[in-house]
Design a protein around this motif. Structure first.
Motif, PDB file in Angstrom:
ATOM      1  N   TYR A 246     -21.294  -0.279   4.790  1.00 37.46           N
ATOM      2  CA  TYR A 246     -21.009  -0.068   3.298  1.00 37.46           C
ATOM      3  C   TYR A 246     -21.963  -0.636   2.209  1.00 37.46           C
ATOM      4  O   TYR A 246     -21.963  -0.190   1.241  1.00 37.46           O
ATOM      5  CB  TYR A 246     -19.652  -1.218   3.100  1.00 37.46           C
ATOM      6  CG  TYR A 246     -19.176  -0.789   1.690  1.00 37.46           C
ATOM      7  CD1 TYR A 246     -18.369   0.553   1.316  1.00 37.46           C
ATOM      8  CD2 TYR A 246     -18.915  -1.901   0.713  1.00 37.46           C
ATOM      9  CE1 TYR A 246     -17.906   0.590   0.108  1.00 37.46           C
ATOM     10  CE2 TYR A 246     -18.472  -1.752  -0.582  1.00 37.46           C
ATOM     11  CZ  TYR A 246     -17.854  -0.444  -0.776  1.00 37.46           C
ATOM     12  OH  TYR A 246     -17.253  -0.194  -2.043  1.00 37.46           O
TER      13      TYR A 246
ATOM     14  N   ASP B 253     -19.590   7.268   3.985  1.00 39.89           N
ATOM     15  CA  ASP B 253     -18.449   7.967   4.919  1.00 39.89           C
ATOM     16  C   ASP B 253     -18.969   9.366   5.159  1.00 39.89           C
ATOM     17  O   ASP B 253     -18.758   9.715   6.213  1.00 39.89           O
ATOM     18  CB  ASP B 253     -17.282   8.230   3.985  1.00 39.89           C
ATOM     19  CG  ASP B 253     -17.153   8.758   2.697  1.00 39.89           C
ATOM     20  OD1 ASP B 253     -18.401   8.776   2.082  1.00 39.89           O
ATOM     21  OD2 ASP B 253     -16.117   9.110   1.939  1.00 39.89           O
TER      22      ASP B 253
ATOM     23  N   THR C 179     -11.922   4.670   6.853  1.00 37.82           N
ATOM     24  CA  THR C 179     -10.977   4.292   6.585  1.00 37.82           C
ATOM     25  C   THR C 179     -11.292   2.784   5.633  1.00 37.82           C
ATOM     26  O   THR C 179     -10.772   2.754   4.558  1.00 37.82           O
ATOM     27  CB  THR C 179     -10.027   4.048   7.350  1.00 37.82           C
ATOM     28  OG1 THR C 179      -9.589   5.108   7.863  1.00 37.82           O
ATOM     29  CG2 THR C 179      -8.598   3.328   6.797  1.00 37.82           C
TER      30      THR C 179
ATOM     31  N   HIS D  14     -13.543   3.659   2.556  1.00 35.08           N
ATOM     32  CA  HIS D  14     -12.386   4.198   1.477  1.00 35.08           C
ATOM     33  C   HIS D  14     -11.650   2.962   0.682  1.00 35.08           C
ATOM     34  O   HIS D  14     -11.532   2.746  -0.414  1.00 35.08           O
ATOM     35  CB  HIS D  14     -11.454   5.081   1.804  1.00 35.08           C
ATOM     36  CG  HIS D  14     -12.320   6.553   1.986  1.00 35.08           C
ATOM     37  ND1 HIS D  14     -11.444   7.521   2.611  1.00 35.08           N
ATOM     38  CD2 HIS D  14     -13.475   7.049   1.916  1.00 35.08           C
ATOM     39  CE1 HIS D  14     -12.469   8.484   2.882  1.00 35.08           C
ATOM     40  NE2 HIS D  14     -13.573   8.150   2.518  1.00 35.08           N
ATOM     41  N   TYR D  15     -11.199   2.146   1.665  1.00 34.06           N
ATOM     42  CA  TYR D  15     -10.604   0.983   1.135  1.00 34.06           C
ATOM     43  C   TYR D  15     -11.504  -0.042   0.248  1.00 34.06           C
ATOM     44  O   TYR D  15     -10.765  -0.368  -0.934  1.00 34.06           O
ATOM     45  CB  TYR D  15     -10.010  -0.047   2.405  1.00 34.06           C
ATOM     46  CG  TYR D  15      -9.330  -1.232   2.012  1.00 34.06           C
ATOM     47  CD1 TYR D  15      -8.136  -1.357   1.479  1.00 34.06           C
ATOM     48  CD2 TYR D  15     -10.209  -2.542   2.037  1.00 34.06           C
ATOM     49  CE1 TYR D  15      -7.685  -2.430   1.058  1.00 34.06           C
ATOM     50  CE2 TYR D  15      -9.678  -3.698   1.582  1.00 34.06           C
ATOM     51  CZ  TYR D  15      -8.201  -3.737   1.185  1.00 34.06           C
ATOM     52  OH  TYR D  15      -7.893  -4.899   0.772  1.00 34.06           O
TER      53      TYR D  15
ATOM     54  N   ARG E 138     -14.002   0.942  -1.395  1.00 27.64           N
ATOM     55  CA  ARG E 138     -14.565   1.652  -2.869  1.00 27.64           C
ATOM     56  C   ARG E 138     -13.170   1.424  -3.666  1.00 27.64           C
ATOM     57  O   ARG E 138     -13.278   1.084  -4.796  1.00 27.64           O
ATOM     58  CB  ARG E 138     -14.591   3.185  -2.386  1.00 27.64           C
ATOM     59  CG  ARG E 138     -15.887   3.375  -1.854  1.00 27.64           C
ATOM     60  CD  ARG E 138     -16.023   5.107  -1.889  1.00 27.64           C
ATOM     61  NE  ARG E 138     -17.195   5.169  -1.127  1.00 27.64           N
ATOM     62  CZ  ARG E 138     -17.406   6.413  -0.522  1.00 27.64           C
ATOM     63  NH1 ARG E 138     -16.263   7.354  -0.371  1.00 27.64           N
ATOM     64  NH2 ARG E 138     -18.390   6.705   0.151  1.00 27.64           N
ATOM     65  N   ASN E 139     -11.934   1.533  -3.265  1.00 25.64           N
ATOM     66  CA  ASN E 139     -10.617   1.468  -4.087  1.00 25.64           C
ATOM     67  C   ASN E 139     -10.806   0.082  -4.573  1.00 25.64           C
ATOM     68  O   ASN E 139     -10.492  -0.197  -5.607  1.00 25.64           O
ATOM     69  CB  ASN E 139      -9.394   1.927  -3.174  1.00 25.64           C
ATOM     70  CG  ASN E 139      -9.379   3.406  -2.989  1.00 25.64           C
ATOM     71  OD1 ASN E 139      -9.875   3.973  -3.539  1.00 25.64           O
ATOM     72  ND2 ASN E 139      -8.689   3.721  -1.913  1.00 25.64           N
ATOM     73  N   GLU E 140     -10.970  -0.840  -3.772  1.00 22.33           N
ATOM     74  CA  GLU E 140     -10.782  -2.241  -4.347  1.00 22.33           C
ATOM     75  C   GLU E 140     -11.812  -2.509  -5.343  1.00 22.33           C
ATOM     76  O   GLU E 140     -11.503  -3.182  -6.121  1.00 22.33           O
ATOM     77  CB  GLU E 140     -10.967  -3.356  -2.995  1.00 22.33           C
ATOM     78  CG  GLU E 140      -9.739  -3.347  -2.083  1.00 22.33           C
ATOM     79  CD  GLU E 140      -8.555  -3.633  -3.028  1.00 22.33           C
ATOM     80  OE1 GLU E 140      -8.361  -4.676  -3.595  1.00 22.33           O
ATOM     81  OE2 GLU E 140      -7.420  -2.949  -2.730  1.00 22.33           O
ATOM     82  N   GLU E 141     -13.017  -2.063  -5.008  1.00 21.99           N
ATOM     83  CA  GLU E 141     -14.333  -2.238  -5.971  1.00 21.99           C
ATOM     84  C   GLU E 141     -13.854  -1.563  -7.385  1.00 21.99           C
ATOM     85  O   GLU E 141     -13.861  -2.082  -8.524  1.00 21.99           O
ATOM     86  CB  GLU E 141     -15.327  -1.783  -5.599  1.00 21.99           C
ATOM     87  CG  GLU E 141     -16.849  -2.219  -5.988  1.00 21.99           C
ATOM     88  CD  GLU E 141     -17.905  -1.606  -5.494  1.00 21.99           C
ATOM     89  OE1 GLU E 141     -18.807  -1.174  -6.035  1.00 21.99           O
ATOM     90  OE2 GLU E 141     -18.164  -2.058  -4.176  1.00 21.99           O
ATOM     91  N   THR E 142     -13.087  -0.369  -7.354  1.00 26.75           N
ATOM     92  CA  THR E 142     -12.889   0.396  -8.490  1.00 26.75           C
ATOM     93  C   THR E 142     -11.762  -0.495  -9.383  1.00 26.75           C
ATOM     94  O   THR E 142     -11.810  -0.575 -10.386  1.00 26.75           O
ATOM     95  CB  THR E 142     -12.241   1.712  -8.262  1.00 26.75           C
ATOM     96  OG1 THR E 142     -13.299   2.277  -7.351  1.00 26.75           O
ATOM     97  CG2 THR E 142     -11.749   2.531  -9.447  1.00 26.75           C
ATOM     98  N   LYS E 143     -10.801  -0.939  -8.637  1.00 18.97           N
ATOM     99  CA  LYS E 143      -9.565  -2.054  -9.199  1.00 18.97           C
ATOM    100  C   LYS E 143     -10.486  -3.192 -10.060  1.00 18.97           C
ATOM    101  O   LYS E 143      -9.767  -3.343 -10.829  1.00 18.97           O
ATOM    102  CB  LYS E 143      -8.633  -2.202  -7.838  1.00 18.97           C
ATOM    103  CG  LYS E 143      -7.793  -1.385  -7.469  1.00 18.97           C
ATOM    104  CD  LYS E 143      -7.010  -1.885  -6.568  1.00 18.97           C
ATOM    105  CE  LYS E 143      -6.128  -0.883  -5.842  1.00 18.97           C
ATOM    106  NZ  LYS E 143      -5.371  -1.548  -4.774  1.00 18.97           N
TER     107      LYS E 143
ATOM    108  N   SER F 130     -11.860  -1.944 -13.146  1.00 18.04           N
ATOM    109  CA  SER F 130     -11.049  -1.767 -13.936  1.00 18.04           C
ATOM    110  C   SER F 130     -10.465  -2.781 -15.017  1.00 18.04           C
ATOM    111  O   SER F 130     -10.313  -3.813 -14.775  1.00 18.04           O
ATOM    112  CB  SER F 130      -9.715  -1.087 -13.475  1.00 18.04           C
ATOM    113  OG  SER F 130     -10.280   0.411 -12.939  1.00 18.04           O
TER     114      SER F 130
END
Length: 193
Positions: free
Chosen positions: A125, A134, A179, A182-183, A185-190, A193
């Motif tokens: 990562y 990925d 997986t 992706h998790y 990445r999503n946490e980093e995006t959150k 924000s």
């Protein structure tokens, strides 16, 4: 100039530009030669990124397409033996990365994954800011799994899977790491924000 040198130059330019970007505002002027070199480096880097994301074995309708690396694994027995060792270490990964053999390094990490899950996921990562890890991990799986002697026999230059259970285990590891990527990445995006 070799592709690896161009990529290295491009990465240095990118690193330097990130340094400038962290300051409030800076202006850096390039002459035509510098601009031309950067454009060539960007083109070389773009080609390299595409190669990283391209699986070594692709199926197109009724034919199998082999990348340059896959062909080397098929034709060069000594090379194949050097790639598929019985035991890998993080030293092997480091050596592959130093040689810009990213897919090979990711394959080695897939081998290390069961005993070093957290380290492998973090290590992979860490590269996600540079390229889509990925995609590269999946491409790595489809490049190296087909030629692993523990999984396949080569018959007339084509891989014939004799241990689908091992193949499926590597696929499972690949999917699990994807997986996690992706998790994260999503946490980093959150958090941004």
């Amino acid at each position: 100039m070799q592709l690896k040198n161009k990529i290295l130059l491009c990465l240095c330019v990118l690193w330097a530009s990130l340094g400038f970007a962290q300051e409030e505002e800076a202006t850096f002027y390039l002459d035509e030669e510098q601009l031309s070199q950067i454009q060539k480096s960007e083109e070389a880097l773009s080609v390299w990124f595409e190669e990283l994301k391209t699986p070594g074995v692709r199926i197109d309708e009724d034919r199998m397409i082999f990348s340059e690396e896959a062909q080397k694994l098929i034709k060069d027995e000594a090379y194949r033996k050097s790639v598929y060792k019985e035991v890998f270490s993080f030293s092997d990964v480091q050596q592959s990365l130093a040689g810009f053999e990213i897919q090979k390094a990711f394959w080695q990490m897939l081998w290390l994954y069961p005993e070093h899950k957290e380290d492998v996921v973090r290590y992979i990562y860490a590269y996600d800011k540079v390229f889509p890890t990925d995609d590269v991990l999946v491409a790595s799986f489809y490049t190296y799994a087909f030629f692993d002697p523990a999984i396949t026999h080569l018959e007339q230059g084509k891989p014939n899977v004799h241990r689908p259970d091992i193949f499926e285990e590597y696929l499972r590891r690949t999917q699990e790491i994807v997986t996690y990527i992706h998790y994260f990445r999503n946490e980093e995006t959150k958090t941004k924000s």
